[in-house]
Scaffold this motif. Sequence first.
Motif, PDB file in Angstrom:
ATOM      1  N   THR A 143       0.822  -1.215   0.035  1.00 30.48           N
ATOM      2  CA  THR A 143       0.099  -0.010   0.060  1.00 30.48           C
ATOM      3  C   THR A 143       0.676   1.460   0.082  1.00 30.48           C
ATOM      4  O   THR A 143       0.467   2.184  -0.581  1.00 30.48           O
ATOM      5  CB  THR A 143      -1.068   0.059   1.228  1.00 30.48           C
ATOM      6  OG1 THR A 143      -1.627  -1.319   1.127  1.00 30.48           O
ATOM      7  CG2 THR A 143      -1.987   1.197   1.261  1.00 30.48           C
ATOM      8  N   PHE A 144       2.078   1.186   0.961  1.00 30.83           N
ATOM      9  CA  PHE A 144       2.910   2.204   0.600  1.00 30.83           C
ATOM     10  C   PHE A 144       3.646   2.894  -0.657  1.00 30.83           C
ATOM     11  O   PHE A 144       3.412   3.758  -1.135  1.00 30.83           O
ATOM     12  CB  PHE A 144       4.294   1.864   1.475  1.00 30.83           C
ATOM     13  CG  PHE A 144       5.188   2.903   1.188  1.00 30.83           C
ATOM     14  CD1 PHE A 144       5.418   4.134   1.668  1.00 30.83           C
ATOM     15  CD2 PHE A 144       6.379   2.393   0.589  1.00 30.83           C
ATOM     16  CE1 PHE A 144       6.685   4.942   1.376  1.00 30.83           C
ATOM     17  CE2 PHE A 144       7.613   3.049   0.390  1.00 30.83           C
ATOM     18  CZ  PHE A 144       7.503   4.370   0.873  1.00 30.83           C
ATOM     19  N   GLY A 145       3.646   1.641  -1.590  1.00 28.33           N
ATOM     20  CA  GLY A 145       4.078   1.794  -3.079  1.00 28.33           C
ATOM     21  C   GLY A 145       3.195   2.732  -3.718  1.00 28.33           C
ATOM     22  O   GLY A 145       3.171   3.816  -4.495  1.00 28.33           O
ATOM     23  N   ALA A 146       1.707   1.955  -3.603  1.00 26.37           N
ATOM     24  CA  ALA A 146       0.543   2.891  -4.262  1.00 26.37           C
ATOM     25  C   ALA A 146       0.472   4.152  -3.747  1.00 26.37           C
ATOM     26  O   ALA A 146       0.030   5.188  -4.313  1.00 26.37           O
ATOM     27  CB  ALA A 146      -0.700   2.109  -4.096  1.00 26.37           C
ATOM     28  N   ALA A 147       0.438   4.335  -2.444  1.00 24.20           N
ATOM     29  CA  ALA A 147       0.272   5.587  -1.790  1.00 24.20           C
ATOM     30  C   ALA A 147       1.334   6.897  -2.481  1.00 24.20           C
ATOM     31  O   ALA A 147       0.747   7.837  -2.403  1.00 24.20           O
ATOM     32  CB  ALA A 147       0.239   5.622  -0.216  1.00 24.20           C
ATOM     33  N   THR A 148       2.519   6.500  -2.345  1.00 23.61           N
ATOM     34  CA  THR A 148       3.465   7.112  -2.687  1.00 23.61           C
ATOM     35  C   THR A 148       3.346   7.631  -4.465  1.00 23.61           C
ATOM     36  O   THR A 148       3.533   8.942  -4.593  1.00 23.61           O
ATOM     37  CB  THR A 148       4.993   6.779  -2.545  1.00 23.61           C
ATOM     38  OG1 THR A 148       5.080   5.584  -2.961  1.00 23.61           O
ATOM     39  CG2 THR A 148       5.144   6.774  -0.957  1.00 23.61           C
ATOM     40  N   ARG A 149       2.805   6.824  -5.145  1.00 26.68           N
ATOM     41  CA  ARG A 149       2.508   7.019  -6.471  1.00 26.68           C
ATOM     42  C   ARG A 149       1.469   7.970  -6.733  1.00 26.68           C
ATOM     43  O   ARG A 149       1.500   8.943  -7.428  1.00 26.68           O
ATOM     44  CB  ARG A 149       2.315   5.767  -7.145  1.00 26.68           C
ATOM     45  CG  ARG A 149       3.455   4.909  -7.718  1.00 26.68           C
ATOM     46  CD  ARG A 149       4.539   5.218  -8.366  1.00 26.68           C
ATOM     47  NE  ARG A 149       3.985   5.476  -9.702  1.00 26.68           N
ATOM     48  CZ  ARG A 149       4.954   5.734 -10.789  1.00 26.68           C
ATOM     49  NH1 ARG A 149       6.279   5.908 -10.743  1.00 26.68           N
ATOM     50  NH2 ARG A 149       4.513   5.930 -11.848  1.00 26.68           N
ATOM     51  N   GLU A 150       0.396   7.677  -5.729  1.00 26.19           N
ATOM     52  CA  GLU A 150      -0.765   8.678  -5.883  1.00 26.19           C
ATOM     53  C   GLU A 150      -0.571  10.095  -5.302  1.00 26.19           C
ATOM     54  O   GLU A 150      -0.866  11.108  -6.070  1.00 26.19           O
ATOM     55  CB  GLU A 150      -1.749   8.168  -4.997  1.00 26.19           C
ATOM     56  CG  GLU A 150      -2.608   6.963  -5.335  1.00 26.19           C
ATOM     57  CD  GLU A 150      -3.631   6.215  -4.567  1.00 26.19           C
ATOM     58  OE1 GLU A 150      -4.258   7.018  -3.737  1.00 26.19           O
ATOM     59  OE2 GLU A 150      -3.816   5.090  -4.414  1.00 26.19           O
ATOM     60  N   VAL A 151       0.431  10.341  -4.241  1.00 28.63           N
ATOM     61  CA  VAL A 151       0.847  11.703  -3.809  1.00 28.63           C
ATOM     62  C   VAL A 151       1.604  12.156  -4.949  1.00 28.63           C
ATOM     63  O   VAL A 151       1.348  13.352  -5.415  1.00 28.63           O
ATOM     64  CB  VAL A 151       1.672  11.520  -2.621  1.00 28.63           C
ATOM     65  CG1 VAL A 151       2.294  13.080  -2.285  1.00 28.63           C
ATOM     66  CG2 VAL A 151       0.764  11.146  -1.360  1.00 28.63           C
ATOM     67  N   ALA A 152       2.484  11.598  -5.710  1.00 28.30           N
ATOM     68  CA  ALA A 152       3.396  11.933  -6.571  1.00 28.30           C
ATOM     69  C   ALA A 152       2.523  12.616  -7.894  1.00 28.30           C
ATOM     70  O   ALA A 152       2.559  13.603  -8.484  1.00 28.30           O
ATOM     71  CB  ALA A 152       4.547  10.893  -7.176  1.00 28.30           C
TER      72      ALA A 152
END
Length: 170
Positions: free
Chosen positions: A23-32
């Motif tokens: 989920t961290f990976g998806a979250a950071t992509r969404e923030v970017a």
Amino acid sequence: MTTTEAAPGQDMPTEREVLDWETFGAATREVAQTVVDSGFVPDVVVSVARGGLPPGGAIAYALGTKAVGTMNVEFYTGIDSTLPEPQLLPPLLDTDALHGLRALVVDDVADSGETLALVKRLLSAHCAEVRTAVLYAKPRSVIDPDYVWRRTDLWITFPWSALPPVRPTR
């Protein structure tokens, strides 16, 4: 779950938000993506150590931003336990090198927001523009970050701090 988030003698809250690595990976992509969609193009990503290191690095990669710096700040000493105010720790970031740049400050959470506010204030004296990004923001934060993945009032367990530090096996 064993954790290093509680000070000695403190118990972890039973109700909490748990972020796993996937989920961290998806979250950071969404923030970017929200940064890109806003039209902001940072020249440098500044991670707030230590919790902001994993999201800062991931967001910098997602944005294609190669210039990355770190500000080491200590504030929390345990659950709802802080120093009187955030303290900068060495090594210090060469803020003179940031003159005129657009900076994106990244941290894991804006809990009280005091750490993020300090870093933004310090960088604003050097940078042309400073924006902030976090994975989580809490309602009591003194700063409303520019980019937030999720808002919560729960205690958060992050994958990088969920286990205790490793110890010698001998």
